[in-house]
Design a protein around this motif. Structure first.
Motif, PDB file in Angstrom:
ATOM      1  N   ASP A   1     -57.216  -9.533 -48.996  1.00  0.00           N
ATOM      2  CA  ASP A   1     -58.039 -10.719 -48.714  1.00  0.00           C
ATOM      3  C   ASP A   1     -57.172 -11.970 -48.665  1.00  0.00           C
ATOM      4  O   ASP A   1     -57.338 -12.829 -47.795  1.00  0.00           O
ATOM      5  N   ASN A   2     -56.239 -12.077 -49.620  1.00  0.00           N
ATOM      6  CA  ASN A   2     -55.325 -13.229 -49.628  1.00  0.00           C
ATOM      7  C   ASN A   2     -54.432 -13.237 -48.401  1.00  0.00           C
ATOM      8  O   ASN A   2     -54.144 -14.293 -47.836  1.00  0.00           O
ATOM      9  N   PHE A   3     -53.973 -12.057 -47.981  1.00  0.00           N
ATOM     10  CA  PHE A   3     -53.156 -11.949 -46.767  1.00  0.00           C
ATOM     11  C   PHE A   3     -53.925 -12.475 -45.566  1.00  0.00           C
ATOM     12  O   PHE A   3     -53.400 -13.242 -44.762  1.00  0.00           O
ATOM     13  N   GLU A   4     -55.191 -12.104 -45.490  1.00  0.00           N
ATOM     14  CA  GLU A   4     -56.016 -12.546 -44.367  1.00  0.00           C
ATOM     15  C   GLU A   4     -56.287 -14.050 -44.432  1.00  0.00           C
ATOM     16  O   GLU A   4     -56.204 -14.748 -43.425  1.00  0.00           O
ATOM     17  N   GLY A   5     -56.582 -14.540 -45.629  1.00  0.00           N
ATOM     18  CA  GLY A   5     -56.985 -15.932 -45.752  1.00  0.00           C
ATOM     19  C   GLY A   5     -55.857 -16.930 -45.932  1.00  0.00           C
ATOM     20  O   GLY A   5     -55.968 -18.080 -45.502  1.00  0.00           O
ATOM     21  N   LEU A   6     -54.769 -16.504 -46.555  1.00  0.00           N
ATOM     22  CA  LEU A   6     -53.699 -17.444 -46.915  1.00  0.00           C
ATOM     23  C   LEU A   6     -52.380 -17.188 -46.211  1.00  0.00           C
ATOM     24  O   LEU A   6     -51.502 -18.043 -46.207  1.00  0.00           O
ATOM     25  N   GLY A   7     -52.214 -15.985 -45.673  1.00  0.00           N
ATOM     26  CA  GLY A   7     -50.938 -15.630 -45.059  1.00  0.00           C
ATOM     27  C   GLY A   7     -50.110 -14.774 -46.002  1.00  0.00           C
ATOM     28  O   GLY A   7     -50.390 -14.678 -47.206  1.00  0.00           O
ATOM     29  N   SER A   8     -49.082 -14.151 -45.442  1.00  0.00           N
ATOM     30  CA  SER A   8     -48.342 -13.135 -46.194  1.00  0.00           C
ATOM     31  C   SER A   8     -47.570 -13.703 -47.387  1.00  0.00           C
ATOM     32  O   SER A   8     -47.606 -13.138 -48.478  1.00  0.00           O
ATOM     33  N   ARG A   9     -46.871 -14.809 -47.203  1.00  0.00           N
ATOM     34  CA  ARG A   9     -46.054 -15.319 -48.314  1.00  0.00           C
ATOM     35  C   ARG A   9     -46.920 -15.811 -49.468  1.00  0.00           C
ATOM     36  O   ARG A   9     -46.589 -15.598 -50.631  1.00  0.00           O
ATOM     37  N   ALA A  10     -48.020 -16.467 -49.143  1.00  0.00           N
ATOM     38  CA  ALA A  10     -48.906 -16.952 -50.206  1.00  0.00           C
ATOM     39  C   ALA A  10     -49.603 -15.796 -50.923  1.00  0.00           C
ATOM     40  O   ALA A  10     -49.938 -15.904 -52.100  1.00  0.00           O
ATOM     41  N   ALA A  11     -49.808 -14.693 -50.216  1.00  0.00           N
ATOM     42  CA  ALA A  11     -50.488 -13.535 -50.814  1.00  0.00           C
ATOM     43  C   ALA A  11     -49.540 -12.662 -51.625  1.00  0.00           C
ATOM     44  O   ALA A  11     -49.988 -11.849 -52.437  1.00  0.00           O
ATOM     45  N   TRP A  12     -48.234 -12.825 -51.421  1.00  0.00           N
ATOM     46  CA  TRP A  12     -47.251 -11.955 -52.070  1.00  0.00           C
ATOM     47  C   TRP A  12     -47.326 -12.108 -53.576  1.00  0.00           C
ATOM     48  O   TRP A  12     -47.312 -13.220 -54.108  1.00  0.00           O
TER      49      TRP A  12
ATOM     50  N   GLY B   1     -46.385 -10.003 -57.627  1.00  0.00           N
ATOM     51  CA  GLY B   1     -45.528  -9.028 -58.290  1.00  0.00           C
ATOM     52  C   GLY B   1     -44.194  -9.619 -58.673  1.00  0.00           C
ATOM     53  O   GLY B   1     -43.857 -10.748 -58.315  1.00  0.00           O
ATOM     54  N   PRO B   2     -43.385  -8.865 -59.414  1.00  0.00           N
ATOM     55  CA  PRO B   2     -42.122  -9.403 -59.940  1.00  0.00           C
ATOM     56  C   PRO B   2     -41.139  -9.832 -58.855  1.00  0.00           C
ATOM     57  O   PRO B   2     -40.432 -10.824 -59.023  1.00  0.00           O
ATOM     58  N   LEU B   3     -41.101  -9.115 -57.762  1.00  0.00           N
ATOM     59  CA  LEU B   3     -40.147  -9.469 -56.712  1.00  0.00           C
ATOM     60  C   LEU B   3     -40.493 -10.821 -56.088  1.00  0.00           C
ATOM     61  O   LEU B   3     -39.600 -11.603 -55.752  1.00  0.00           O
ATOM     62  N   SER B   4     -41.781 -11.097 -55.962  1.00  0.00           N
ATOM     63  CA  SER B   4     -42.193 -12.392 -55.387  1.00  0.00           C
ATOM     64  C   SER B   4     -41.736 -13.549 -56.267  1.00  0.00           C
ATOM     65  O   SER B   4     -41.542 -14.662 -55.787  1.00  0.00           O
ATOM     66  N   ARG B   5     -41.573 -13.270 -57.571  1.00  0.00           N
ATOM     67  CA  ARG B   5     -41.111 -14.308 -58.513  1.00  0.00           C
ATOM     68  C   ARG B   5     -39.595 -14.268 -58.718  1.00  0.00           C
ATOM     69  O   ARG B   5     -39.061 -15.046 -59.500  1.00  0.00           O
ATOM     70  N   GLY B   6     -38.930 -13.316 -58.089  1.00  0.00           N
ATOM     71  CA  GLY B   6     -37.491 -13.176 -58.285  1.00  0.00           C
ATOM     72  C   GLY B   6     -37.148 -12.611 -59.649  1.00  0.00           C
ATOM     73  O   GLY B   6     -36.047 -12.838 -60.165  1.00  0.00           O
ATOM     74  N   ASP B   7     -38.068 -11.859 -60.237  1.00  0.00           N
ATOM     75  CA  ASP B   7     -37.852 -11.284 -61.566  1.00  0.00           C
ATOM     76  C   ASP B   7     -37.205  -9.903 -61.414  1.00  0.00           C
ATOM     77  O   ASP B   7     -37.851  -8.865 -61.505  1.00  0.00           O
ATOM     78  N   PHE B   8     -35.910  -9.900 -61.210  1.00  0.00           N
ATOM     79  CA  PHE B   8     -35.188  -8.659 -60.916  1.00  0.00           C
ATOM     80  C   PHE B   8     -35.067  -7.746 -62.139  1.00  0.00           C
ATOM     81  O   PHE B   8     -34.934  -6.534 -61.985  1.00  0.00           O
ATOM     82  N   LYS B   9     -35.154  -8.313 -63.341  1.00  0.00           N
ATOM     83  CA  LYS B   9     -35.110  -7.468 -64.545  1.00  0.00           C
ATOM     84  C   LYS B   9     -36.340  -6.567 -64.594  1.00  0.00           C
ATOM     85  O   LYS B   9     -36.245  -5.403 -65.001  1.00  0.00           O
ATOM     86  N   VAL B  10     -37.484  -7.086 -64.200  1.00  0.00           N
ATOM     87  CA  VAL B  10     -38.697  -6.267 -64.188  1.00  0.00           C
ATOM     88  C   VAL B  10     -38.602  -5.207 -63.098  1.00  0.00           C
ATOM     89  O   VAL B  10     -38.990  -4.054 -63.307  1.00  0.00           O
TER      90      VAL B  10
ATOM     91  N   ARG C   1     -36.886  -3.578 -50.740  1.00  0.00           N
ATOM     92  CA  ARG C   1     -35.992  -4.096 -49.691  1.00  0.00           C
ATOM     93  C   ARG C   1     -36.787  -4.585 -48.477  1.00  0.00           C
ATOM     94  O   ARG C   1     -36.457  -5.607 -47.878  1.00  0.00           O
ATOM     95  N   LEU C   2     -37.849  -3.855 -48.132  1.00  0.00           N
ATOM     96  CA  LEU C   2     -38.686  -4.270 -47.004  1.00  0.00           C
ATOM     97  C   LEU C   2     -39.373  -5.600 -47.308  1.00  0.00           C
ATOM     98  O   LEU C   2     -39.425  -6.491 -46.452  1.00  0.00           O
ATOM     99  N   ALA C   3     -39.877  -5.747 -48.530  1.00  0.00           N
ATOM    100  CA  ALA C   3     -40.498  -7.012 -48.924  1.00  0.00           C
ATOM    101  C   ALA C   3     -39.499  -8.163 -48.832  1.00  0.00           C
ATOM    102  O   ALA C   3     -39.835  -9.254 -48.356  1.00  0.00           O
ATOM    103  N   ALA C   4     -38.273  -7.910 -49.279  1.00  0.00           N
ATOM    104  CA  ALA C   4     -37.233  -8.938 -49.164  1.00  0.00           C
ATOM    105  C   ALA C   4     -36.998  -9.314 -47.712  1.00  0.00           C
ATOM    106  O   ALA C   4     -36.831 -10.488 -47.371  1.00  0.00           O
ATOM    107  N   ARG C   5     -37.036  -8.321 -46.833  1.00  0.00           N
ATOM    108  CA  ARG C   5     -36.775  -8.551 -45.412  1.00  0.00           C
ATOM    109  C   ARG C   5     -37.907  -9.344 -44.746  1.00  0.00           C
ATOM    110  O   ARG C   5     -37.659 -10.236 -43.948  1.00  0.00           O
ATOM    111  N   VAL C   6     -39.160  -9.017 -45.071  1.00  0.00           N
ATOM    112  CA  VAL C   6     -40.268  -9.608 -44.319  1.00  0.00           C
ATOM    113  C   VAL C   6     -40.996 -10.732 -45.051  1.00  0.00           C
ATOM    114  O   VAL C   6     -41.751 -11.471 -44.419  1.00  0.00           O
TER     115      VAL C   6
END
Length: 199
Positions: free
Chosen positions: A118-129, A131-140, A164-169
């Motif tokens: 729903d967030n992807f549809e309403g806000l776009g991919s980056r705003a909907a992302w 999880g830890p990778l979206s926050r740059g929490d590489f330890k998690v 890796r795909l998430a990092a790419r897109v």
């Protein structure tokens, strides 16, 4: 006009579509149509196009010939549907392996998945992302990969590949995130056992 190899299959197709005239095999009658839609598997498209040209190449000028197949399009659909389902099932199996009942696992995961879509549809991919990778929490992320050591190897492989795909897109700093993920990959590779001989 709906054309298939046999009259019965053409009639079934007409009933399914809800309109059209059934026709068995390609004939010159096809050339009366302004738009010709080829709905065959990818490896049959060239054969059908060649047959159309043989029947009436001149008459095809000015007509629109389309096809519904295509690995460019089908790949995207497979990723958005079949692969998402595989990831959802894998996540469900992880929770079940930790002692949750399947129905509980599905009830826990589906709202998360629905919300992010729903967030992807309403806000776009980056705003909907999320999880830890979206926050740059590489330890998690690294902790997740370690936790997946008890699961079939495909689980960790997919987690790493999807990261890796998430990092790419999705990432704003793609190269920086990929570099951090590569460090984790190197650290998490199984260590080679020392040989038992004397030096």
């Amino acid at each position: 006009m709906v054309v298939t190899p046999s009259e019965p299959s053409a009639r079934r197709a007409v009933r399914f579509i809800g309109d059209g005239k059934a026709c068995a095999g390609m004939t010159r009658r096809i050339l009366a149509s302004r738009v010709i839609l080829i709905a065959t598997p990818d490896d049959e498209i060239a054969v059908v196009a060649q047959e159309l040209a043989r029947i009436g190449e001149e008459e095809l000028r000015g007509r629109v010939v389309l096809h519904t197949s295509g690995a460019m399009y089908h790949t995207a659909a497979a990723m958005a549907a079949g692969h998402v389902l595989a990831v959802e099932e894998a996540a469900t199996q992880l929770l079940v392996s930790l002692g949750m009942r399947r129905s509980e696992a599905v009830r826990a995961l589906l709202p998360l998945t629905r919300q992010v879509l729903d967030n992807f549809e309403g806000l776009g991919s980056r705003a909907a992302w999320t999880g830890p990778l979206s926050r740059g929490d590489f330890k998690v992320v690294q902790a997740h990969l370690r936790a997946l050591r008890e699961s079939p190897q495909e689980f960790a492989n997919v987690y790493a590949a999807l990261s890796r795909l998430a990092a790419r897109v999705l990432a704003q700093d793609t190269s920086g995130m990929l570099a951090e993920l590569e460090k984790i990959s190197v650290e998490e590779k199984p260590k080679a056992k020392a040989s038992g001989g004397k030096a």
